[in-house]
Design an enzyme around this catalytic site. Structure first.
Site, mmCIF file in Angstrom:
data_model
loop_
_atom_site.group_PDB
_atom_site.id
_atom_site.type_symbol
_atom_site.label_atom_id
_atom_site.label_comp_id
_atom_site.label_asym_id
_atom_site.label_seq_id
_atom_site.Cartn_x
_atom_site.Cartn_y
_atom_site.Cartn_z
ATOM 1 N N LYS A 110 0.835 -1.206 0.000
ATOM 2 C CA LYS A 110 0.000 0.000 0.000
ATOM 3 C C LYS A 110 0.869 1.254 0.000
ATOM 4 C CE LYS A 110 -4.195 -1.976 1.829
ATOM 5 N NZ LYS A 110 -4.987 -2.273 3.013
ATOM 6 N N LYS A 189 -5.325 -8.009 -10.707
ATOM 7 C CA LYS A 189 -6.465 -8.231 -9.811
ATOM 8 C C LYS A 189 -7.474 -7.081 -9.956
ATOM 9 C CE LYS A 189 -7.858 -7.781 -5.122
ATOM 10 N NZ LYS A 189 -7.719 -7.019 -3.931
ATOM 11 N N LYS A 192 -10.550 -1.743 -6.635
ATOM 12 C CA LYS A 192 -10.936 -0.328 -6.674
ATOM 13 C C LYS A 192 -9.699 0.545 -6.796
ATOM 14 C CE LYS A 192 -14.236 -1.768 -3.415
ATOM 15 N NZ LYS A 192 -13.770 -2.276 -2.120
HETATM 16 P P1 ADP Z 1 -10.596 -3.768 -3.531
HETATM 17 O O1 ADP Z 1 -9.325 -4.482 -3.839
HETATM 18 O O2 ADP Z 1 -11.376 -3.467 -4.743
HETATM 19 O O3 ADP Z 1 -10.391 -2.558 -2.648
HETATM 20 P P2 ADP Z 1 -11.522 -5.008 -1.141
HETATM 21 O O4 ADP Z 1 -10.128 -4.994 -0.644
HETATM 22 O O5 ADP Z 1 -12.501 -4.127 -0.488
HETATM 23 O O6 ADP Z 1 -11.495 -4.752 -2.711
HETATM 24 O O7 ADP Z 1 -12.050 -6.485 -1.161
HETATM 25 C C1 ADP Z 1 -13.160 -6.993 -0.459
HETATM 26 C C2 ADP Z 1 -13.132 -8.500 -0.516
HETATM 27 O O8 ADP Z 1 -13.247 -8.948 -1.859
HETATM 28 C C3 ADP Z 1 -11.847 -9.110 0.030
HETATM 29 O O9 ADP Z 1 -12.165 -10.331 0.627
HETATM 30 C C4 ADP Z 1 -11.015 -9.290 -1.180
HETATM 31 O O10 ADP Z 1 -10.062 -10.286 -1.007
HETATM 32 C C5 ADP Z 1 -12.080 -9.670 -2.212
HETATM 33 N N1 ADP Z 1 -11.686 -9.223 -3.535
HETATM 34 C C6 ADP Z 1 -11.683 -7.980 -4.013
HETATM 35 N N2 ADP Z 1 -11.285 -7.939 -5.278
HETATM 36 C C7 ADP Z 1 -11.039 -9.211 -5.628
HETATM 37 C C8 ADP Z 1 -10.583 -9.850 -6.811
HETATM 38 N N3 ADP Z 1 -10.329 -9.164 -7.911
HETATM 39 N N4 ADP Z 1 -10.420 -11.171 -6.801
HETATM 40 C C9 ADP Z 1 -10.681 -11.877 -5.708
HETATM 41 N N5 ADP Z 1 -11.110 -11.353 -4.564
HETATM 42 C C10 ADP Z 1 -11.289 -10.039 -4.504
#
Ligand code: ADP
Ligand code: TRP
Length: 321
Positions: A110, A189, A192
């Site tokens: 991050k 991946k 957001k």
């Molecule tokens: P972002 O990466 O978009 O900020 P979050 O960190 O809020 O998403 O993710 C929320 C949940 O969804 C977590 O459990 C995360 O591991 C899962 N997640 C988010 N994006 C993906 C992805 N592209 N593939 C698999 N799991 C995901």
């Protein structure tokens, strides 16, 4: 089994969130005791615009409700409506070794991405441990990227139990391999923070625009295509069953497939898939008081569980003088 997971309101929810997390949570509520929450304290480490955090938090609640979270069946709440979690974070902080946090890849990643290296960001895994341990969760369904955080939670809980007696349940991460990482428009991946998402409830023109931006290789129409290394195939597959996937695979392997045609189909597939939920979502968006009411009721019910674990932890460490 007690199942718990949360999602950060750091932007509009997308297909990665839906297929890796939300869909599974909604299924879990049918035969497990489900704790599902909107993680706004954690989002504070990256979202510095108050109005945006408010809007994203509210819309995440609405999206979950529209997609089928049932507040009667499950514990559905906003993280910051449970003050007990911050107290438990402090108790856990006092036994969490610096080294554990310093080794965190997620923290380093991050910072590398430009997020400010605040104390909150550093202590993020301790708050996440409190989120999980406060309710005695046994199973934590998360994406692959969160596995190490759940492992840190286990370390922290084990250390606490070892020092003060058995208070906390040691949780297990639950990661579905097939969907471990859902790719975004660019093949990284879907996240957001990478600006490569397809939002669940994007308006149709935005959806179309996004799908058209999915990166594919430069093979000509005549050449057979490689489904196993195609981003478009991976995203489309989320919406297909085994037979559908085989059919699409066949089309890829034969000459004549145009990526543009597949993308046009995919726009319809995504739109139709979420169609049944759109009306309910619009209705909830028009009635924010009702949504707030649901969330406050959810928090009330959840706090009763949290208070019990917090009391045990307070007593174990000697805060009950
Ligand atoms: P972002 O990466 O978009 O900020 P979050 O960190 O809020 O998403 O993710 C929320 C949940 O969804 C977590 O459990 C995360 O591991 C899962 N997640 C988010 N994006 C993906 C992805 N592209 N593939 C698999 N799991 C995901
Ligand atoms: N860190 C998780 C993410 O970014 C969100 C989260 C916070 C979480 N607390 C949690 C997930 C507890 C599962 C359990 O996705």
């Amino acid at each position: 089994m007690r199942v718990l997971s949360g999602i950060q309101p750091s932007g509009a929810l997308h297909l990665g969130n839906y297929f890796a997390m939300m869909k599974r949570m909604i299924e879990f509520q049918e035969n497990h005791e489900l704790f599902c929450f909107i993680v706004n304290y954690h989002a504070l480490t990256s979202v510095k615009d108050a109005d945006l955090l408010r809007k994203n938090t509210f819309e995440a609640c609405v999206d979950f409700l529209a997609l089928g979270i049932d507040p009667e069946k499950s514990f559905f709440y906003v993280q910051s409506d449970i003050p007990e979690v911050t107290e438990l974070t402090w108790i856990l902080s006092s036994i969490t070794e610096m080294g554990l946090l310093q080794r965190s890849h997620s923290y380093k990643d991050k910072i590398a991405k430009g997020i400010e290296a605040s104390h909150g960001l550093f202590a993020y895994p301790v708050l996440m441990a409190a989120d999980i341990l406060l309710y005695g969760a046994q199973i934590v369904p998360v994406g692959k990227d969160q596995k190490s955080h759940v492992e840190m939670t286990r370390d922290i809980a084990q250390k606490f139990n070892h020092s003060y007696g058995d208070v906390f349940v040691i949780p297990e991460p639950d990661i579905q391999d097939e969907l471990a990482v859902i790719p975004g428009l660019d093949g990284q991946k879907m996240s957001k923070s990478y600006d490569n998402t397809i939002e669940i409830f994007a308006p149709q023109d935005v959806l179309k625009n996004k799908v058209m931006r999915i990166v594919t290789d430069a093979k000509t129409v005549e050449e057979p295509k490689d489904p196993d290394n195609c981003n478009l195939f991976a995203i489309y597959s989320l919406f297909l069953d085994g037979d559908g996937r085989d059919e699409l695979r066949e089309r890829y392997l034969k000459p004549g497939l145009r990526y543009g045609d597949v993308k046009k189909e995919l726009v319809h597939v995504i739109w139709n898939f979420f169609e049944p939920y759109r009306e309910k979502r619009e209705k909830l968006l028009r009635d924010p008081d009702h949504v707030h009411d649901i969330m406050l009721q959810g928090a009330k019910k959840t706090r009763l569980v949290g208070m019990e674990y917090l009391e045990k932890a307070r007593a174990a460490v000697g805060l009950n003088y």
